[in-house]
Scaffold this active site. Structure first.
Site, mmCIF file in Angstrom:
data_model
loop_
_atom_site.group_PDB
_atom_site.id
_atom_site.type_symbol
_atom_site.label_atom_id
_atom_site.label_comp_id
_atom_site.label_asym_id
_atom_site.label_seq_id
_atom_site.Cartn_x
_atom_site.Cartn_y
_atom_site.Cartn_z
ATOM 1 N N THR A 116 46.450 48.684 56.685
ATOM 2 C CA THR A 116 47.399 49.355 55.894
ATOM 3 C C THR A 116 48.325 50.158 56.665
ATOM 4 O O THR A 116 49.442 50.279 56.310
ATOM 5 C CB THR A 116 46.761 50.209 54.756
ATOM 6 O OG1 THR A 116 45.908 49.501 54.062
ATOM 7 C CG2 THR A 116 47.623 50.750 53.597
ATOM 8 N N GLU B 129 41.319 57.217 46.963
ATOM 9 C CA GLU B 129 42.027 56.502 47.815
ATOM 10 C C GLU B 129 42.592 57.390 49.178
ATOM 11 O O GLU B 129 42.687 56.807 50.207
ATOM 12 C CB GLU B 129 43.397 56.211 47.181
ATOM 13 C CG GLU B 129 43.462 55.294 45.864
ATOM 14 C CD GLU B 129 43.041 53.776 46.414
ATOM 15 O OE1 GLU B 129 42.254 53.784 47.461
ATOM 16 O OE2 GLU B 129 43.856 52.850 45.831
#
Lengths: 288, 288
Positions: free
Chosen positions: B192, B140
């Site tokens: 994001t 991630e």
């Protein structure tokens, strides 16, 4: 139909650490003993068993205001229970107070909740528990100026309750393992209004996220009977750091209780009492 | 001992409405298919089944970085599994990607989680699920610059997971009834970083309280199989009002899905996908 009933209204702990304003817990003791009698006239009389002076106007009394709210609901055409269609209704309440007012374990809530639970029983239980919470909140308004349900809900539902929402009222029982609760009552006074005033109106998003991770963990811990998870989740990064300043020795007491094996704990209600949860009685005795 | 394994790594929904940053949910489909082979040399090779170009340096790849983290842990003296004491270890991964990157349903998490779950199996499952989450978070970090576990945890644990705390890592499985999940994927891009930047750093305490009442209700609803409570608790007063501005038509889609019978829903991850939960398949079809 009964004309009289005697009930026990238990003490409660509100603001369960990360569950500020939403989680509360009923204790097994102490409890107030309340004797409630049905009257055949429209009147509400509240007296104290030990002669403690109470406001003569029942609307200004913590147990009286909820009963008046209940009677007003009964005045609506569809509100009368069977057998009471054309009769006046009133209540006399004699309170034997064992929960010390101002101790932070729901003294006013016990009077308010106990009165309506007993009265409802005498009327054949026509009201739901949610109705009863709604009535009892009038007692909290008399006591502290704010209609809150954090103590009333667990007092009426028993065990641990979540007030998911107050308007509209949404109360959820949270199943939990039996826990030992130790309450430490410092001999100081913390006024609820002061305790409320020192809170900041804004909090950091990152702290709020940590708090809602903890409350989610606490609810899951209760429902899974997972004592370790309960202990890890008993963390309050928002309210406690501010309010504990009003309670000298708070950090030391908490630290010592945890060293003695308590799962965790915090300020009961708005204080000054401190509560600690333990898994079993032996640990709770060490904590004491 | 197996030399090769093929696994399915499911899509996941993170930020379950009031559970922003802490609750995530695994979906049954779509899923990536990953074929992982044990190598007898210290190397990590990642290739794409459909020839999609990947970074040649595995440390820059979402599946590669977690495997490198795992190999580094194996380099510690106590880290070697039985049978591998004196042998070099490496992995070759062939990814058949079905979860579209950027769709907001955990595409990078599936690659990262799938790689370490498969590799761990080939090593005789010496690592705990928590270890695997720790490794996968490196993926991630490669994908979005932030080590978060909201998608990885449900991808590895299955079902619904709570990240009670990220440092130290504390993951809790939340039992829940089976739910139908409808995902709507608008043809827009939400970065994001942008979705994170528009959030305010401070929130109102009263909103935070409402949010933690809701997440407590949601967890209780899942664990009690209480669909109504789940529906009432699917409310986000903090993140959604801000982020939904990046998704044109969000309010209408949500409104229409609820009218069709969905329990509720919100933004999946940081968007742009919208997810809606339904009690049964028939309702989910109406929602679609």
């Amino acid at each position: 139909m009964h004309k009289e009933i005697t009930i026990q209204a238990p003490a409660t702990v509100a603001n369960l650490v990360c569950g500020f304003d939403v989680l509360g817990m009923a204790l097994e003791r102490p409890f107030d003993i309340m004797q409630v009698r049905l009257l055949d006239r429209r009147e509400v009389i509240i007296t104290s068993r030990d002669g403690f002076p109470l406001p003569s106007d029942p609307a200004l009394n913590t147990a009286g205001a909820p009963l008046i709210a209940m009677l007003e609901e009964l005045d609506r055409p569809e509100g009368r229970p069977p057998g009471f269609e054309n009769r006046p209704i009133g209540f006399e309440v004699i309170i034997d107070k064992h929960i010390k007012p101002g101790s932070g374990i729901g003294s006013s809530a016990a009077s308010a909740a106990g009165a309506v639970v007993a009265a409802n029983h005498l009327l054949g239980n026509i009201f739901s528990r949610e109705d009863l919470v709604r009535f009892a909140m009038f007692g909290e308004k008399v006591a502290s100026g704010v209609k809150h349900a954090d103590n009333i809900a667990p007092c009426i539902y028993g065990g641990i309750t979540l007030i998911r929402s107050i308007f509209p009222l949404d109360i959820v029982s949270i199943p939990a393992p039996s826990l030992q609760v130790t309450v430490v009552h410092p001999q100081i006074e913390v006024r609820t209004a002061d305790a409320r005033q020192i809170l900041r109106k804004e909090v950091l998003l990152k702290d709020a996220i940590r708090q809602w991770g903890n409350i989610a963990g606490l609810v899951a811990g209760f429902m899974k009977n997972d004592h370790d998870l309960i202990g890890r989740s008993l963390e309050d990064v928002i309210i406690e750091p501010v309010r504990s300043m009003l309670i000298p020795g708070f950090d030391e007491v908490k630290q010592q209780c945890k060293e003695a094996g308590a799962l965790g704990g915090g300020i009961s209600g708005s204080g000054p009492s401190i509560f600690m949860l333990s898994k079993d009685e032996a640990t709770a005795k060490d904590v004491t």
